[in-house]
Motif scaffolding. Structure first.
Motif, PDB file in Angstrom:
ATOM      1  N   SER A 104     -14.274 -11.059  -0.160  1.00  0.00           N
ATOM      2  CA  SER A 104     -13.075 -10.275   0.121  1.00  0.00           C
ATOM      3  C   SER A 104     -13.350  -8.781  -0.036  1.00  0.00           C
ATOM      4  N   ARG A 154     -10.849  -4.922   0.176  1.00  0.00           N
ATOM      5  CA  ARG A 154      -9.551  -4.298   0.409  1.00  0.00           C
ATOM      6  C   ARG A 154      -9.778  -2.878   0.897  1.00  0.00           C
ATOM      7  N   TYR A 163      -2.802  -0.448   3.500  1.00  0.00           N
ATOM      8  CA  TYR A 163      -3.885  -1.281   2.992  1.00  0.00           C
ATOM      9  C   TYR A 163      -4.202  -2.410   3.975  1.00  0.00           C
ATOM     10  N   GLN A 215      -5.964  -6.069   3.214  1.00  0.00           N
ATOM     11  CA  GLN A 215      -6.635  -7.048   2.362  1.00  0.00           C
ATOM     12  C   GLN A 215      -7.343  -8.041   3.264  1.00  0.00           C
TER      13      GLN A 215
END
Length: 122
Positions: A17, A19, A80, A82
């Motif tokens: 992951s 961000r 943002y 994610q």
């Protein structure tokens, strides 16, 4: 001077992951739609996700649905992205953008960041 500055990119293994953040300055973007686009080598710049000024409407490209989430904090003038369950095909330079009209059309967006590299290794 109006600026959009992306951060948070880098190298990650497949399944990981990241961000991304996009901080806007020079004026408030709380009334603008915001979007994330990406461009891989040799390919056209494509929409990844978009969010309306209020955050009430969002759009995702089919390739990222269920894995990526766009959000915004108008008090911080920041948007943002994610990104979860990353795949090698997500490797690209990611750009944030702002414009007066919400949607997936690139021409809707007037202001652009400088881009941030995301590399996903297999």
């Amino acid at each position: 001077q109006v600026q959009l500055v992306e951060s948070g990119g880098g190298l990650v293994q497949a399944g990981g992951s990241l961000r991304l953040s996009c901080a806007a300055s020079g004026r408030s973007f709380s009334s603008d739609a915001m979007g994330w686009f990406r461009q891989a080598p040799g390919k056209e710049r494509e929409i990844v996700a978009a969010i309306s000024w209020s955050g009430g409407s969002t759009y995702y490209a089919d390739s990222v649905k269920g894995r990526f989430t766009i959000s915004r904090d108008n008090a911080k003038n920041t948007v943002y992205l994610q990104m979860n369950s990353l795949k090698p095909e997500d490797t690209a330079v990611y750009y944030c953008a702002a414009g007066p009209k919400f949607g997936w059309v690139r021409a809707n967006y007037v202001y652009w960041g400088q881009g941030n590299q995301v590399t996903v290794s297999s």
